[in-house]
Design an enzyme around this catalytic site. Structure first.
Site, mmCIF file in Angstrom:
data_model
loop_
_atom_site.group_PDB
_atom_site.id
_atom_site.type_symbol
_atom_site.label_atom_id
_atom_site.label_comp_id
_atom_site.label_asym_id
_atom_site.label_seq_id
_atom_site.Cartn_x
_atom_site.Cartn_y
_atom_site.Cartn_z
ATOM 1 N N ARG A 1 0.804 -1.220 0.000
ATOM 2 C CA ARG A 1 0.000 0.000 0.000
ATOM 3 C C ARG A 1 0.833 1.262 0.000
ATOM 4 O O ARG A 1 0.607 2.164 -0.772
ATOM 5 C CB ARG A 1 -0.810 0.029 1.286
ATOM 6 C CG ARG A 1 -2.244 0.268 1.147
ATOM 7 C CD ARG A 1 -2.882 -0.388 2.342
ATOM 8 N NE ARG A 1 -2.178 -1.618 2.649
ATOM 9 C CZ ARG A 1 -2.516 -2.785 2.148
ATOM 10 N NH1 ARG A 1 -3.562 -2.901 1.371
ATOM 11 N NH2 ARG A 1 -1.833 -3.862 2.440
ATOM 12 N N THR A 2 1.780 1.327 0.911
ATOM 13 C CA THR A 2 2.480 2.593 1.074
ATOM 14 C C THR A 2 3.275 2.909 -0.186
ATOM 15 O O THR A 2 3.199 4.009 -0.716
ATOM 16 C CB THR A 2 3.385 2.548 2.324
ATOM 17 O OG1 THR A 2 2.564 2.203 3.427
ATOM 18 C CG2 THR A 2 4.023 3.888 2.588
ATOM 19 N N HIS B 1 5.012 6.123 11.456
ATOM 20 C CA HIS B 1 4.563 5.942 10.072
ATOM 21 C C HIS B 1 3.685 7.161 9.748
ATOM 22 O O HIS B 1 2.469 7.063 9.661
ATOM 23 C CB HIS B 1 3.763 4.638 9.982
ATOM 24 C CG HIS B 1 3.461 4.180 8.599
ATOM 25 N ND1 HIS B 1 3.609 4.989 7.486
ATOM 26 C CD2 HIS B 1 3.004 2.989 8.133
ATOM 27 C CE1 HIS B 1 3.251 4.306 6.414
ATOM 28 N NE2 HIS B 1 2.886 3.097 6.776
ATOM 29 N N LYS C 1 25.345 -4.441 -0.550
ATOM 30 C CA LYS C 1 26.818 -4.393 -0.618
ATOM 31 C C LYS C 1 27.401 -3.677 0.583
ATOM 32 O O LYS C 1 28.607 -3.483 0.681
ATOM 33 C CB LYS C 1 27.251 -3.641 -1.880
ATOM 34 C CG LYS C 1 26.771 -4.233 -3.170
ATOM 35 C CD LYS C 1 27.287 -3.381 -4.326
ATOM 36 C CE LYS C 1 26.654 -3.762 -5.641
ATOM 37 N NZ LYS C 1 26.880 -2.733 -6.657
ATOM 38 N N ARG D 1 11.322 3.723 3.431
ATOM 39 C CA ARG D 1 10.889 2.814 4.503
ATOM 40 C C ARG D 1 12.092 1.970 4.908
ATOM 41 O O ARG D 1 12.839 1.495 4.044
ATOM 42 C CB ARG D 1 9.770 1.903 4.002
ATOM 43 C CG ARG D 1 9.504 0.753 4.959
ATOM 44 C CD ARG D 1 8.244 0.014 4.633
ATOM 45 N NE ARG D 1 7.080 0.816 4.952
ATOM 46 C CZ ARG D 1 5.844 0.327 4.981
ATOM 47 N NH1 ARG D 1 5.620 -0.937 4.725
ATOM 48 N NH2 ARG D 1 4.830 1.116 5.276
#
Ligand code: NCD
Length: 304
Positions: free
Chosen positions: A51-52, A129, A80, A101
Site C-alpha cells: 500500500r504505502t 509511520h 553491498k 521505509r
C-alpha cells in the site's frame, strides 16, 4: 527544505491546510494532473510494502511526475554494505523527493540529515509511520467532519504497531480525545507513550476485552499483530488471533462508530464486516493517495 519524519513535524494548522488540499485534489483531480510534470519521486523501500509504496507511486503518477526506486533492500546497494547516508546523497542527484521505509528506527531521519531533497519517512521499524497517520486523520476528518472530541479504541498489537504510535502522537493535539487501548498484556502500548499521556493529562484506559468497550467508542482502529517484529514464532502464533472483529461484536457498537485499519488485514477483521457501512478501511486506503498527493505538492513547494 522540509522533511516529514514524525506526524508532529506539521502543526495542526499546517495539517488543516494539507487536508484541505487533499479534499480539493479529490474533487478536482484533473486540475492537478500536471502539477508535478518533470519531477521525480524516489521510493527507497528496505522493508516489504504494498500500500504505502504503491500509493506513493500512484500519487506521483497522478500528479504527472515519474517514479524511480527499489522495493527490496537486497536489490539495492544496501546489500553491498552502503549506508543510508551515502544512498540518499546519490538519490539526491537522481530525484526531487524521496519516500523511504526502513526496518531500523531512525534510518530515514539519518538519511534526511545528508539529503539535498525532501525525505518522507514511509515507516521506520516499530517507531513512526507519519503518512499512514495523515491518511488516518484525513479519513476521520472526511467521514466525521472534524478531529476533536473522539473516544478512540486502538486494538491489537499496540507494542510493535508503528501506525498506532504515530496516530496517538498526532491525536493528542486535538482537544477532548480519549484513548482506549485494547491489547493482550504482552502487546501493551509502550511505556514512553503512557508517560507522555500522563504528562499531558490525556485520559486513557487499558483493557483486554474488546466487547466490554465497544459501546463507548466513536472510532475503532484495528491492527494486525506485527509478525516480523516478534522474537519468536511461538509467541506470534499464540497472539495472532487474539482479536477477531465480527458482525456480532459490531452489534455492540454505536451506529456511527467507524472501523479503521491501516491494512494489510490478516484475521483481525472478519470479511463479513466489510459490508457494514461503518467499515471505513478501504475508503481509508483511497484517502491515502489524495493525502500523499497533497504532501508531495507541499514538500516540493508546489502547493498554492
Ligand atoms: C502498516 C505498516 O506498514 O506499518 N501498513 C501500511 O503501511 N498500510 C501496518 C501494518 O503493516 O500492519
Amino acid at each position: 527544505m522540509r522533511h516529514l519524519m514524525n506526524p508532529l513535524d506539521f502543526s495542526v494548522e499546517e495539517l488543516d491546510k494539507l487536508f484541505d488540499l487533499a479534499a480539493d485534489i479529490e474533487k478536482n483531480q484533473s486540475k492537478y494532473a500536471h502539477a508535478c510534470d518533470g519531477k521525480i519521486l524516489a521510493t527507497c523501500f528496505y522493508e516489504p510494502s504494498t500500500r504505502t509504496r504503491l500509493s506513493f507511486e500512484s500519487a506521483m503518477t497522478r500528479l504527472g511526475g515519474r517514479v524511480i526506486g527499489f522495493a527490496d533492500a537486497n536489490s539495492s546497494s544496501a546489500a553491498k554494505g552502503e549506508s543510508v547516508s551515502d544512498t540518499i546523497r546519490v538519490i539526491s542527484c537522481y530525484a526531487d523527493i524521496c519516500a523511504m521505509r526502513h526496518p531500523k528506527e531512525g534510518a530515514p531521519m539519518v538519511a534526511s540529515e545528508k539529503s539535498r531533497i525532501p525525505v518522507i519517512n514511509a515507516g521506520d521499524g516499530g517507531h513512526y509511520h507519519p503518512t499512514q497517520t495523515l491518511t488516518d486523520l484525513l479519513t476521520i476528518r472526511n467521514l466525521k467532519g472534524h478531529l476533536d472530541g473522539f473516544t478512540i479504541g486502538l486494538c491489537g498489537d499496540l507494542k510493535f504497531g508503528r501506525t498506532v504510535h504515530s496516530l496517538i502522537n498526532a491525536l493528542v493535539r486535538y482537544p477532548g480525545t480519549k484513548f482506549v487501548f485494547i491489547s493482550p498484556e504482552e502487546l501493551r502500548v509502550p511505556d514512553y507513550i503512557i508517560e507522555m499521556l500522563k504528562d499531558k493529562n490525556i485520559p486513557y484506559e487499558e483493557v483486554i476485552r474488546l466487547e466490554n468497550v465497544m459501546p463507548k467508542l466513536d472510532l475503532l482502529y484495528m491492527t494486525r499483530v506485527q509478525k516480523e517484529r516478534f522474537f519468536n514464532e511461538e509467541d506470534y502464533v499464540r497472539l495472532k488471533d487474539f482479536y477477531v472483529l465480527d458482525a456480532a461484536k459490531m452489534e455492540l457498537a454505536d451506529k456511527d462508530m467507524l472501523v479503521l485499519h491501516p491494512l494489510p488485514r490478516v484475521n483481525e477483521i472478519s470479511v463479513e464486516v466489510d459490508d457494514d457501512p461503518r467499515a471505513a478501511y478501504f475508503r481509508q486506503a483511497q484517502y491515502g493517495v489524495y493525502v500523499r498527493m497533497a504532501l508531495i505538492l507541499t514538500l516540493l513547494g508546489l502547493a498554492s
